[in-house]
Design a protein around this motif. Structure first.
Motif, mmCIF file in Angstrom:
data_model
loop_
_atom_site.group_PDB
_atom_site.id
_atom_site.type_symbol
_atom_site.label_atom_id
_atom_site.label_comp_id
_atom_site.label_asym_id
_atom_site.label_seq_id
_atom_site.Cartn_x
_atom_site.Cartn_y
_atom_site.Cartn_z
ATOM 1 N N SER A 198 -13.336 -25.672 22.446
ATOM 2 C CA SER A 198 -13.953 -24.925 21.342
ATOM 3 C C SER A 198 -14.799 -25.835 20.453
ATOM 4 N N ASN B 46 -18.757 -25.331 19.820
ATOM 5 C CA ASN B 46 -19.394 -25.301 18.498
ATOM 6 C C ASN B 46 -20.579 -26.263 18.423
ATOM 7 N N SER C 291 -22.303 -22.801 16.907
ATOM 8 C CA SER C 291 -21.589 -21.600 16.460
ATOM 9 C C SER C 291 -20.331 -22.015 15.714
ATOM 10 N N GLU C 292 -19.527 -21.048 15.322
ATOM 11 C CA GLU C 292 -18.311 -21.331 14.558
ATOM 12 C C GLU C 292 -17.102 -20.731 15.275
#
Length: 406
Positions: A213, A217, A222-223
């Motif tokens: 993850s 990101n 992205s978050e």
């Protein structure tokens, strides 16, 4: 063992066995992971117990002497939960519950509980509930042991069994309903995947908590939720990524783990479809983990189980910043040199020779070390796949020359 300050967590003991197929070193690795799972679920491991056995005892998993020892420890230390590293059969769970006056869980039950905590979307919650129901169904009789403790028979023989059968019907009906619900959502998600157009699909795969993850990101800006716990991400996240002038779809999938419950593989079928339908896999590995090679083998085994082991793969060894601090320097010539003693350069050489230098990268997603090299390699392989699919796109490939133009 984990050295974390745990407050107001359930006091827990964890249990494993040493067998011909699992020596003490391997058991400790599994128990380390089980302790991290327990911490993730909200428990504090007070003590570990283990026993050497040829195979688990068919009735109580452990021998009677060890069970009595554990029972004494539970009573004198206010233990609320006992967790076994291997999956208990319904009869074992029932028999152990009669002896130990506390909550009895196994590794599968613990993982399902963590998934239940982590499920954010309706779809993820449906998948987890299906897995839980499938796990619960053969174990329902164990929930009614309080009826067996009541002596005397008139009026007590039938109702208990009737309640069990009623519950079984309720759970079976619930399983059928959940399967239909998942089937409907699967069709919707399949249509969504089909509507994404002809862009190349890239999927992040790997053991849980390896930094997928975080990498998602960084590369997609992205978050996606990130946390230093197991299974921080359950729902598949898909983002459109553009490197240079080339767009592609990047998906972050649920992390794998050793002894992954079969119920979860089945109920998370659609999530794993993102892996099955991917054109390229980024296999992310936590190189700072002492057992990373077995993590690689576990992921490869699951990829084989879901028939996704024949896809192009980039091996991405992550967390090189953490690895540099863990290298063990030793001048002891008697000690056999293992992977734990290798420098990063030695590991790089070993794995590049083993899996092919062109498809092996060493990065730190957190510090963005070697990140340009990572972007370049992903771009090259996505471009290669795209050229194969659309060989005459001169906008994307201005340097591509059609043989017919000669």
């Amino acid at each position: 063992m984990l050295e974390k300050e745990v407050v107001n967590f359930e006091r827990t003991i964890i249990i494993g066995i040493i067998t011909q197929n699992q020596n003490e070193e391997k058991l400790n690795e599994y128990l380390d992971e089980l302790e991290f799972l327990t911490y993730t679920a909200g428990g504090q491991v007070v003590k570990r117990f283990y026993q050497k056995l040829e195979k688990p005892h068919p009735k109580t998993f452990l021998g009677s002497g060890k069970i009595d020892e554990i029972n004494s420890f539970i009573k004198s230390n206010s233990i609320s939960t006992v967790i076994f590293d291997d999956e208990l059969s319904p009869s074992q769970q029932k028999n152990i519950s009669k002896i130990l006056d506390c909550k009895i869980l196994d590794r599968t039950n613990l993982i399902l509980d963590i998934f239940a905590q982590r499920a954010e979307t309706s779809y993820a919650r449906t998948q987890v509930e299906l897995a839980q129901c499938q796990y619960l169904l053969p174990r329902l009789s164990g929930l009614w042991t309080h009826l067996e403790r009541q002596k005397g028979g008139i009026g007590l023989r039938g109702p208990g069994e009737t309640e069990i059968e009623t519950d079984r019907r309720i759970v079976r009906d619930r399983i059928a309903l959940l399967k239909e619900k998942i089937k409907t959502i699967d069709k919707q998600m399949s249509i969504q995947r089909g509507n994404r157009g002809a862009m190349v699909r890239v999927a992040l795969v790997g053991y849980t908590n390896v930094g997928k993850s975080t990498l998602m990101n960084v590369i997609s800006k992205s978050e996606v939720f990130v946390e230093n716990k197991l299974f921080a991400t359950l729902d598949t996240t898909v983002r459109k990524v553009v490197i240079k002038n080339l767009p592609f779809l990047l998906s972050d999938t649920v992390g794998f783990i050793r002894k992954l419950p079969t119920q979860l593989i089945e109920s998370f079928k659609s999530t794993l479809d993102e892996v099955r339908e991917a054109d390229l896999l980024l296999h992310v590995v936590d190189i700072s983990h002492s057992d990373f090679e077995e993590h690689i083998n576990s992921v490869n085994q699951i990829l084989q189980d879901i028939k996704s082991n024949n896809k192009p793969v980039i091996m991405v060894f992550n967390k090189i910043d953490a690895y540099k601090h863990l290298i063990i320097e030793t001048d002891d010539l008697i000690t056999e040199k293992t992977v734990k003693h290798f420098t990063l350069e030695e590991l790089r050489s070993t794995w590049m020779n083993k899996s092919g230098a062109k498809n092996t990268l060493f990065i730190s997603a957190t510090n963005k070390d070697n990140f340009e090299e990572f972007r370049k390699k992903v771009y090259e392989m996505v471009r290669e796949i795209h050229i194969t699919r659309f060989p005459y796109n001169k906008f994307l490939y201005p340097d591509f020359k059609d043989a017919s133009e000669d």
